[in-house]
Design an enzyme around this catalytic site. Structure first.
Site, PDB file in Angstrom:
ATOM      1  N   ASP A 299       0.405  -1.240  -0.156  1.00 17.05           N
ATOM      2  CA  ASP A 299      -0.108   0.035   0.004  1.00 17.05           C
ATOM      3  C   ASP A 299       0.782   1.537   0.115  1.00 17.05           C
ATOM      4  OD1 ASP A 299      -2.610   1.161   0.542  1.00 17.05           O
ATOM      5  OD2 ASP A 299      -1.194   1.655   2.135  1.00 17.05           O
TER       6      ASP A 299
ATOM      7  N   GLU B 273       1.848  -0.356  -5.119  1.00 11.64           N
ATOM      8  CA  GLU B 273       0.913   0.640  -5.209  1.00 11.64           C
ATOM      9  C   GLU B 273       1.695   2.065  -5.920  1.00 11.64           C
ATOM     10  OE1 GLU B 273      -3.364   2.831  -3.814  1.00 11.64           O
ATOM     11  OE2 GLU B 273      -1.791   2.438  -2.153  1.00 11.64           O
TER      12      GLU B 273
END
Length: 704
Positions: free
Chosen positions: A338, A375
């Site tokens: 993330d 990401e």
């Protein structure tokens, strides 16, 4: 209470608790603490009994690590640490507070609690556990499927089976996911990407439902309390959470499905200056977090109040130990990171050219067979899609793919050349660094944003239920509601919406790269226009399994489309297409041939709304594949007619069959096998509906 357990000095490595032959060793890093105590709590016949054991720095400290070994400990107990040291947030940046009992950053389990139960004990009571690591894996091993052959299914563990319609015996849990293995296998996906499963506090949300006043939940869980401990609220029996997680992994592996975890190393649940002190703040705030060098305020590249100091050697070691633990002890197959761009920032928040953290993950020998997906952006505006790392192991969520497909499927100008680049594997992003199409994780929707049904049903976000007056969530959704905002009984609009979904699915699964599908998109799940449902632990977020029957044809379409991709390696190439202008590749050896309405004529103009391409199966080593001709119409209202070319040379006697037409009614929208599909002769005009797609497949044989 005075310590009654036999004590030895202990050893400084490994950090965290370790079961040794003569007892349990505890080791905690803290460079700036002046005093450390280990606190134990256990249940006795007389009630809870707490023992506090001060660590002598002359005996129980090696370098910056405090350690102790205890013998004859009870089978079940909780532990935590009390640290004393300077408290000077605006000066030195230290935040020691010896009134608090802190979590061990290396704890493998936290005091179990069912979902939704308040954890008032955090910060006040020992909450770390030393679990039993014994488990019978029954020969289970990671599947190590090649990345190019992977099809990812992103899901939320609780939301996947929490809805009453799921029909599982253990809804909202790891066991519930395992109960749905047959569904996942039959759908055809090869990997589940689980939204955060490490411990977090779902009650750490202060927004309220604007209609009922009820406190909302931190449903998504992107606020980790631990990088190791699995979420006990996702277990049907919270005290057995490690075993239930392992049971799920084992069941998924038996179904041929890999497990990828969405890991949050960019920030923690401690938040900014006003947030709680749970571990890192009180253990060594200046080591674990990025602080402004002048004001000592928390640097906030995560959008959540704090940012982990990922490239400090101590924090790097913590992250690597966590990743190895999930792979070795929990048999996880991969990770999605993330806001991974934060992994590339230095201790002042500057972007590093060759971040040690990023390189360590890629080069670690224990992680050599795992999938690693970035990401490749953060909340401070750093956007690194295509440039996150040149290492061939790093794949990336390709946000460009998402945006360019959406733009074309909204009929926006200038979208055709961008779409072609995405279909061909995004060579503009990955080829220059000798990476491959599989470094691109292609997606159109994710947990963050509209569902696929909402993408074709809403122009604007509808987030009022989040309690923030619709201020939260992304405003630029690149969506089109197909003519009416939200749900409608208009048959033509609903058919247009379904056609657009089928067309986007074709683009997703027939493009080069690795496709990612969000759970429920295959049967038109809706969040009623909410594009930021992070706090919605209710039917907005839970998957309604009644839609499988209601939208059976759509579900079947996805199932057959996934099977088509898996059956044909031409959609899963190892390398990028060689440009048609390459002198070493004559026209008959072109691997992909672009056209607009007619063969040999391309239209890359701003006004272009159509695109077609031929995949030449004869050029695919080693044994070739069938040819495919794909026609895409990005007009909102215009019916297009494409002139069908002959199947590519040099092979002769091959015939086109129309296997997909996304304009077909729902009763016949599944994908036909070539021997069941109508023949389409070269030189004829193929009709492609607005926002529709037609796919032809070539086979050897005489005309029928």
């Amino acid at each position: 209470m005075k310590n009654s357990f036999p004590v030895q000095p202990g050893v400084p490595v490994p950090l965290g608790p370790s079961r040794l032959q003569h007892g349990i060793n505890f080791a905690l890093f803290s460079r700036h603490a002046e005093q450390v105590s280990l606190i134990l709590e256990r249940e006795t016949n007389a009630g809870l009994q707490r023992t506090e054991i001060p660590l002598d720095p002359k005996i129980n400290k090696t370098g910056d690590v405090w350690h102790i070994l205890l013998q004859e400990l009870p089978e079940k107990f909780f532990y935590g640490y009390r640290l004393a040291g300077p408290y000077d947030p605006d000066g030195s940046g230290h935040r020691f507070d010896d009134r608090l009992v802190l979590l061990d950053p290396y704890t493998r389990a936290i005091r179990p609690a069912p979902w939704g139960k308040q954890r008032f004990c955090l910060g006040q009571t020992p909450c770390s556990l030393v679990p039993d690591t014994c488990y019978d894996w029954e020969g289970d091993r990671p599947l190590t499927r090649p990345l190019k052959d992977t099809i990812i299914y992103e899901m939320h563990v609780r939301g996947f089976t929490r809805h009453p319609s799921s029909g599982v015996a253990h809804p909202g849990t790891f066991r519930g996911v395992a109960e749905q293995c047959d569904y996942l296998r039959e759908l055809g996906i090869t990997a589940v990407e689980l939204m955060p499963v490490t411990e977090f506090d779902e009650n750490q949300c202060f927004f309220r439902d604007p209609d009922t006043g009820e406190r909302l939940k931190d449903y998504w869980g992107y606020n980790p309390l631990s990088f190791f401990a699995p979420k006990s609220g996702y277990a049907s029996e919270p005290a057995r959470v490690l075993d239930e997680f392992r049971d799920m992994v084992k069941a998924l592996h038996r179904a041929g499905i890999e497990v990828i975890l969405d890991m949050v190393y960019n920030h923690t649940a401690e938040g900014g200056a006003q947030g709680p002190t749970l571990h890192f703040k009180g253990i060594d705030n200046t080591i674990y977090y990025l602080l402004d060098p002048w004001t000592r305020a928390y640097l906030n590249f995560s959008g959540c109040g704090n940012t982990c100091n990922c490239n400090h050697p101590v924090v790097r070691s913590l992250i690597m130990d966590s990743l190895r633990w999930w792979v070795v002890e929990m048999h996880v197959d991969g990770f999605r990171f993330d806001l991974a761009s934060i992994l590339g920032r230095d201790q002042q928040g500057q972007v590093l050219a060759n971040p040690p953290m990023v390189e360590m993950i890629a080069e670690d020998p224990v992680l050599a067979d795992t999938k690693i997906i970035a990401e490749a952006w953060d909340a401070a505006g750093l956007y690194q899609v295509g440039s996150f790392s040149t290492h061939p192991r790093w794949a990336e969520w390709n946000g460009r793919f998402r945006d360019d497909v959406r733009a074309f499927m909204c009929g926006l100008p200038g979208s055709v050349p961008h779409l072609a680049t995405r279909i061909a594997g995004s060579s503009d992003l990955y080829q220059h660094s000798d990476r491959r199409p599989c470094n691109s994780i292609n997606f159109i929707t994710s947990h963050d944003g509209f569902t696929l049904w909402d993408l074709v049903s809403y122009n604007k976000k509808h987030n009022r239920m989040n309690g923030e007056d619709n201020r939260d969530g992304e405003n630029n959704n690149i969506s089109w509601n197909s003519g009416v905002e939200g749900e409608t009984g208009d048959r033509a609009i609903n058919e247009l919406r379904r056609r657009r979904i089928r067309t986007m699915a074709v683009i997703l699964f027939l493009s080069q790269g690795v496709p990612m599908l969000v759970a429920g998109d295959e049967f038109c799940r809706t969040q009623h226009g909410n594009n930021n449902a992070w706090c919605q632990d209710n039917k907005i977020s839970w998957i309604n399994w009644e839609l499988v029957k209601k939208n059976h044809s759509m579900h079947q379409f996805f199932q057959h489309l996934i099977a088509l991709r898996k059956a044909h390696p031409i959609f899963r190439r190892d390398d990028f297409f060689v440009p048609g202008s390459d002198p070493d590749h004559p026209p008959q050896a072109q691997e992909i041939i672009w056209q607009a309405r007619e063969p040999g004529m391309q239209d890359w103009s701003e006004q272009a709304r159509i695109l077609a391409f031929t995949l030449n199966g004869a050029t695919l080593p080693p044994d070739g594949d069938d040819d495919f001709f794909v026609m895409l119409n990005g007009h909102r209202t215009t019916l297009e007619h494409f002139l069908v070319p002959p199947p590519p040379e040099p092979r002769t006697g091959r015939i086109w069959h129309r296997i997909i037409d996304t304009a077909d009614s729902d009763s016949t929208s599944h994908i036909l096998k070539p021997d069941q599909a109508p023949v389409v002769r070269p030189g004829t005009r193929a009709r492609v509906a607005p926002m529709g797609c037609v796919v032809l497949q070539s086979r050897q044989g005489a005309n029928r």
